[in-house]
Every structure is written in structure tokens, then in C-alpha cells.
Design a protein around this motif. Structure first.
Motif, mmCIF file in Angstrom:
data_model
loop_
_atom_site.group_PDB
_atom_site.id
_atom_site.type_symbol
_atom_site.label_atom_id
_atom_site.label_comp_id
_atom_site.label_asym_id
_atom_site.label_seq_id
_atom_site.Cartn_x
_atom_site.Cartn_y
_atom_site.Cartn_z
ATOM 1 N N ASP A 144 1.040 -0.987 -0.116
ATOM 2 C CA ASP A 144 -0.019 0.030 -0.030
ATOM 3 C C ASP A 144 0.822 1.230 -0.032
ATOM 4 O O ASP A 144 1.743 1.295 0.813
ATOM 5 C CB ASP A 144 -0.884 -0.027 1.352
ATOM 6 C CG ASP A 144 -1.852 1.190 1.105
ATOM 7 O OD1 ASP A 144 -2.993 1.090 1.857
ATOM 8 O OD2 ASP A 144 -1.913 2.079 0.291
ATOM 9 N N ARG A 188 0.211 4.363 0.696
ATOM 10 C CA ARG A 188 0.073 5.272 1.748
ATOM 11 C C ARG A 188 0.636 4.859 3.095
ATOM 12 O O ARG A 188 1.033 5.611 3.898
ATOM 13 C CB ARG A 188 -1.522 5.173 1.979
ATOM 14 C CG ARG A 188 -2.309 6.028 0.798
ATOM 15 C CD ARG A 188 -3.770 5.868 1.074
ATOM 16 N NE ARG A 188 -4.436 4.575 1.222
ATOM 17 C CZ ARG A 188 -5.528 4.535 1.512
ATOM 18 N NH1 ARG A 188 -6.491 5.330 2.009
ATOM 19 N NH2 ARG A 188 -6.051 3.090 1.381
ATOM 20 N N ASP A 237 7.552 5.493 0.442
ATOM 21 C CA ASP A 237 6.861 6.370 -0.303
ATOM 22 C C ASP A 237 6.910 7.688 -0.013
ATOM 23 O O ASP A 237 7.370 8.133 0.993
ATOM 24 C CB ASP A 237 5.252 5.699 -0.206
ATOM 25 C CG ASP A 237 4.358 6.250 -1.385
ATOM 26 O OD1 ASP A 237 3.227 6.646 -1.313
ATOM 27 O OD2 ASP A 237 5.031 6.778 -2.316
ATOM 28 N N ARG A 265 2.245 12.191 1.635
ATOM 29 C CA ARG A 265 0.781 12.281 1.234
ATOM 30 C C ARG A 265 -0.231 13.352 1.900
ATOM 31 O O ARG A 265 0.512 13.595 2.882
ATOM 32 C CB ARG A 265 -0.087 10.852 1.208
ATOM 33 C CG ARG A 265 0.740 9.780 0.528
ATOM 34 C CD ARG A 265 0.602 9.827 -1.142
ATOM 35 N NE ARG A 265 1.481 8.767 -1.718
ATOM 36 C CZ ARG A 265 1.564 8.865 -3.156
ATOM 37 N NH1 ARG A 265 0.835 9.556 -3.794
ATOM 38 N NH2 ARG A 265 2.266 7.802 -3.537
ATOM 39 N N CYS A 276 -7.033 13.849 2.053
ATOM 40 C CA CYS A 276 -7.285 12.794 1.112
ATOM 41 C C CYS A 276 -6.522 11.683 1.164
ATOM 42 O O CYS A 276 -6.887 10.581 0.720
ATOM 43 C CB CYS A 276 -7.336 13.233 -0.274
ATOM 44 S SG CYS A 276 -5.441 13.949 -0.942
ATOM 45 N N GLU A 277 -5.319 11.717 1.697
ATOM 46 C CA GLU A 277 -4.523 10.780 2.111
ATOM 47 C C GLU A 277 -4.052 9.890 0.604
ATOM 48 O O GLU A 277 -3.501 8.847 0.790
ATOM 49 C CB GLU A 277 -5.098 9.617 2.841
ATOM 50 C CG GLU A 277 -5.533 10.020 4.197
ATOM 51 C CD GLU A 277 -5.790 9.045 5.101
ATOM 52 O OE1 GLU A 277 -6.169 7.919 4.760
ATOM 53 O OE2 GLU A 277 -6.031 9.177 6.417
ATOM 54 N N THR A 278 -4.114 10.696 -0.446
ATOM 55 C CA THR A 278 -3.653 10.169 -1.833
ATOM 56 C C THR A 278 -2.747 11.059 -2.624
ATOM 57 O O THR A 278 -1.804 10.405 -3.294
ATOM 58 C CB THR A 278 -5.097 9.843 -2.590
ATOM 59 O OG1 THR A 278 -5.910 9.059 -1.802
ATOM 60 C CG2 THR A 278 -4.797 9.224 -3.976
ATOM 61 N N ALA A 279 -3.164 12.289 -2.715
ATOM 62 C CA ALA A 279 -2.551 13.003 -3.590
ATOM 63 C C ALA A 279 -1.161 13.681 -2.889
ATOM 64 O O ALA A 279 -1.085 13.370 -1.409
ATOM 65 C CB ALA A 279 -3.117 14.357 -3.830
#
Length: 558
Positions: free
Chosen positions: A3, A5, A10, A13, A17-20
Motif C-alpha cells: 500500500d 499510503r 513512499d 501524502r 485525502c491521503e492520496t495526492a
């Protein structure tokens, strides 16, 4: 597949939104945002002013603390009297009116600077001091191991010597027993020989009688005269007495004869260790060493001064200042015994007392001139001039100040000076009673624990108060005294172990007491009317003697 996130590898983030990817940062709420979530974040709390900055500059912005009184408010100011951070709402209230307010960043920098200094002190001063204590304790443990080993070896060696002596004693006693036995057996044998001879003579008599009685020759019968009466008197009875062995007691008496161990003690000193500084590092290093009093103090040297003495002060381990009943103060070499220089008082009066400061300057009191003076480069400067009081004793403190004991009419007090400025006066106890007697001879000294010790001749006592001037104890002497005279304290000094030493004028000795006033022992090395005392850096005692014009250097501990 991992994952993205939650992967530690990684990129950052957005917290919403925890994505962008993170592009912006709210410096008010400390939230990481993508550009799309900025608007949503700002309308989520419209009552708060959000400071949105690009994410790359977030580290340069300080993280202000939240206000303890107002939710979602950050504190940018600091109230100095209340010692708390405050927000703008706090400032709008009446709670901090007329209080001194500082920018919190300013307080932050000052606090950081203070903490940095404390860290430096911890690293460079305090931590090394504790390391020195560890080394000192470990060294003391090694020394104890060695000393106890030496004691055990000494006991074993002494035991072997005793065994040799006991073997010799046993052999000697056994030889004496053999001699006694031989003598008495010889006496009995001689007695036995005499008895056997008598038995043989009696048998001869019996045979002669038998022959005469069996013969027809009447002349033999008439001529026979038996010696019966002689043999009726029996010889004396010999009764020899054998020696009796009485063994000695093998418990307490033997222990006393063989040797005993002195009791041990473990002392703790509140100020036994000190943090080293560049100025007094040597003193601090030596002060942590625990020394033991010698069973027999030893006179190291005697300096003849040529005049009656009142006091002595160590300038160094090689030189001493002295003064007597004249206006001249004299510096002597300890090892050569020669006078190095002389300095007369400024007024021509006899000095009341003298002391050497931490920096090596000579200070003396002038009772009649009501001054305390310092000698620098052989030039005399008056540092304290009194109006209605007369100075008596003086000493230099560990903080480079002066303690002066002074009197007027029926009053006496101790005054602490920093330079020429009076910083403390000590005169009465908790019940407003005078601590010191009026007038008379008085000497003063500061102990390592910052107690102030006064030899009060008028009160026949050593009066000790703490740094705040509160009475700790009065020491009024110990019995029996060497000369059975009343206690009369004169000079006073202290050593690295916080012992207090005072000269007993009429008993011709020096008393040693501990920092709590408990008597430890006398120093009696043939002193004659001891007056002034001083201690050098190696804890050697210098005694100024009034009558024989001598200063004795005495070693009393190791």
C-alpha cells in the motif's frame, strides 16, 4: 502489492485525502495538504486564521504552542510574571493587564541559550565532577583492598611470630619440667639408696644373731650387741611436690595481648566533593580525599621568630606571615626559618588579626584605628573603615569576601563584606540573645560547609553558626584537659575535612572537633601558650606560640 499510503519508502501524502502528493502546509494547524484540499481545510474551521505556506518552507516556521485557555488558539506572546505562553484572546482579556509581555520567540531563544549553557555545564563541569567521584571511590576501594590485605598479612605475620614464641615458651616450660623431675628423682633415689643400705645392715645384724645363737661358744653370745634401737628410728619420709601447670585464659586476655582491631566508620560529608573550577581545581581535587587523624601528631619543623607571637597565616606551603605585640608583620620562610620581609601597619598600631586572601594578599585589622586594611605589592590600602565599632578577628571566605568580628562597649557582631560593602550582619540568636560575649580576644574562620566559627575567649566557647547566621552549636571544651585548666580558646582554623581546630591557651594544646561540635582529640606537641593557628594546602597545622616566640608546623592527619 504494498500500500503506497503505508510504505515507509513512499513520498509524503496529503493528510486529508491521503492520496495526492503534499504540496502545501498549514502552519496554524500543522497539517500537510495537497492543493485540492486547501480550500476544504480552510472552510473546516472558518473562525481560525489559517496560514498556508508551501510545504518546502514548513521547517522554517516555528511550531507555536496551543493556548491552555482558548481552544484552537496559538500562543505568540509570553507573560513574564505568570510565566506562561498567551494567545491574542488572552491578551484581549483583563487577565494579563499591566503584565510584562514578551514575544514568545524571544523567550524561546533566551530559554534555548540558557539550556545550552546548562548543557555545557553538565558536559564540561558537572559530568566530569561525577566521573571524578567515580574515580575517587574506585581508587578508595583499591586502597581499601590493599590496606585490608596489608592488615591480614600483618595479622598472619604476627600470628607466626606468636607461634614461634609459643613454641619457644612450650619448649622452655618442658625443659624446666625435665630439670624439676631430674632434681626430685635424684633426691628420691638418694633416699632410696640410704634405705636399701639400712636394709642390708639389718640383714647383716640378723645373720650375726643367727650365728651366735646357733653356736656353743658362749663368748659369741656375750659379745653380740644388736643395734636394734638405732634401726627403730626410721628415716624421714621424703614427699616431693610436683609442679602444677596453670594455663592462662585464652579469650579476652589473649585477644588483648595478641592485638585488637580498631572500630571502623564510614563518614559522609555533605560538601565532601566539589566541582572543579579553573581557579580552585587543585583545592577541589584535594578536598575529596578522606584523611585519617594520626595517633601521634608529629612536629615537622619549628620556626624561631624572635618575638612574642599572636597569630600566623600561611601565604603558601613555603611561607608564613606572623605578627606579635608590635606594629610590624613579618614574612618567614618555613624551610629556611629566615625572615623574608617586614611590613609596618599604616597607623603604627599593633594589628589585631591578620589573614591571607585566596589571591595571596595580606589583610589585617587595626583595632584602635577602626580599619581593615589590605597589603598589595607592599602598599597598604584601607578597605573598611568603621565608625562606632572596633574590628578584632578577620578571615577570608571561599567566595573571596571578608568576615570581620567587631565589638563596641557591650556588643559584638560578625559582619560579612563583599569588597567594602556590608552584605550580612550576625549578632543575635532566634531568641534575640547575643551570640557572642562583649569585648575580649576573638578569632574567626569560615569552614568548608560555610559555617562561621568564632573562638570567643570571653565566653570560653567556640560559637558556630550556619551561613544564614543561625546558631548550630557551642563547644565549651573537653575533660580531662591536659593541664586541668579552664578552656580558653584563642586562634581558630578549619581543614579540608571540615574539622575545626582551636588553640587552648592555658592548657597548652589544640582541640580538634568535627563540623558538628564533637570532640575528636587533642594535639599536644609541647606547645607553650598557643595563640594563632593556620592550615596550609596539605592540612599541616601552624601554631603561633606566645611565650617562646616559635611557630610549630605539625602534621596531624594522613
Amino acid at each position: 502489492m504494498m500500500d503506497p499510503r503505508t510504505s515507509a519508502q513512499d513520498v509524503m501524502r496529503c493528510d486529508l485525502c491521503e492520496t495526492a502528493l503534499v504540496q502545501m502546509y498549514c502552519d496554524t494547524c500543522f497539517v500537510s495538504l495537497c492543493k485540492a484540499c486547501v480550500g476544504e481545510h480552510m472552510i473546516s474551521d472558518e473562525l481560525r486564521k489559517h496560514d498556508i505556506i508551501t510545504f518546502q518552507f514548513r521547517k522554517s516556521a516555528p511550531l507555536y504552542p496551543d493556548c491552555a485557555s482558548h481552544d484552537k488558539e496559538r500562543c505568540e506572546m509570553y507573560c513574564s510574571p505568570c510565566r506562561i505562553p498567551v494567545c491574542h484572546t488572552c491578551l484581549a482579556s483583563n487577565q494579563h493587564l499591566s503584565h510584562k509581555l514578551l514575544k514568545i520567540l524571544q523567550v524561546l531563544e533566551e530559554t534555548k541559550e540558557k539550556i545550552a549553557k546548562e548543557k555545557t555545564e553538565l558536559n564540561e563541569t558537572i559530568s566530569p565532577a561525577y566521573q571524578d567521584i567515580v574515580s575517587d571511590v574506585q581508587n578508595r576501594m583499591r586502597k581499601l583492598e590493599k590496606k585490608y590485605g596489608n592488615i591480614s598479612t600483618a595479622i598472619t605475620k604476627h600470628g607466626e611470630e606468636w607461634h614461634k614464641e609459643i613454641d619457644k615458651l612450650v619448649q622452655k616450660l618442658k625443659s624446666e619440667v625435665e630439670e624439676m623431675k631430674t632434681t626430685q628423682l635424684h633426691t628420691l633415689q638418694k633416699h632410696l639408696d640410704e634405705v636399701n643400705k639400712n636394709i642390708s645392715d639389718i640383714n647383716d645384724e640378723i645373720n650375726s644373731i643367727d650365728v651366735a645363737l646357733g653356736s656353743n661358744d658362749m663368748s659369741k653370745v656375750f659379745n653380740l650387741m644388736p643395734n636394734v634401737e638405732e634401726y627403730k628410728k626410721l628415716p624421714q619420709k621424703i614427699l616431693p611436690s610436683s609442679p602444677k601447670f596453670t594455663p592462662g585464659k585464652l579469650q579476652e586476655e589473649l585477644c588483648q595481648l595478641f592485638g585488637t582491631l580498631s572500630p571502623i566508620s564510614v563518614r559522609s560529608e555533605e560538601h565532601g566533593y566539589s566541582i572543579k573550577t579553573t581557579e580552585k581545581s587543585q583545592e577541589a581535587a584535594s578536598s575529596s580525599v578522606i584523611k585519617q587523624l594520626l595517633d601521634e601528631p608529629q612536629i615537622v619543623t619549628t620556626i624561631y621568630t624572635g618575638y612574642n607571637l599572636r597569630n600566623v597565616a600561611c601565604l603558601s606551603d613555603e611561607e608564613i606571615w606572623t605578627h606579635g605585640n608590635s606594629s610590624t608583620m613579618k614574612l618567614f620562610s618555613i624551610y629556611q626559618g629566615s625572615r623574608l620581609k617586614s611590613i609596618a601597619t599604616k597607623s603604627g598600631n599593633t594589628p589585631g588579626d591578620l589573614v591571607v586572601t585566596n589571591s595571596g594578599d595580606l589583610v589585617y585589622t587595626d583595632y584602635h584605628d577602626r580599619t581593615v586594611n589590605i597589603v598589595k605589592n607592599e602598599q597598604i590600602q584601607t578597605v573598611i573603615r568603621l565608625k562606632n565599632w572596633n574590628p578584632r578577628g578577620v578571615c577570608s571566605t571561599f567566595s573571596d569576601g571578608l568576615l570581620v568580628i567587631m565589638s563596641k562597649k557591650v556588643q559584638t557582631k560578625v559582619v560579612h563584606y563583599s569588597g567594602s560593602t556590608e552584605t550580612q550582619t550576625i549578632q543575635f540568636d532566634d531568641q534575640s540573645r547575643p551570640l557572642y560575649s562583649p569585648g575580649d580576644i576573638k578569632y574567626i574562620n569560615e569552614n568548608k560547609n560555610q559555617d562561621i566559627c568564632v573562638a570567643d575567649g570571653g565566653a570560653t566557647a567556640v560559637v558556630v553558626v550556619n551561613q544564614a547566621g543561625k546558631l548550630r552549636f557551642r563547644y565549651t571544651g573537653h575533660t580531662p584537659a591536659p593541664k586541668n585548666k579552664p578552656f580558653n580558646p584563642r586562634g581558630i582554623t578549619t581543614d579540608s575535612q571540615s574539622h575545626i581546630l582551636t588553640a587552648d591557651y592555658y592548657n597548652h594544646c589544640v582541640h580538634i572537633i568535627d563540623q558538628n561540635g564533637q570532640f575528636l582529640r587533642y594535639i599536644y606537641c609541647g606547645q607553650s601558650y598557643p595563640q594563632g593557628l593556620s592550615i596550609d594546602t596539605n592540612d599541616n597545622l601552624f601554631v603561633a606560640q606566645c611565650s617562646n616566640k616559635q611557630v610549630k608546623k605539625i602534621k596531624y592527619q594522613q
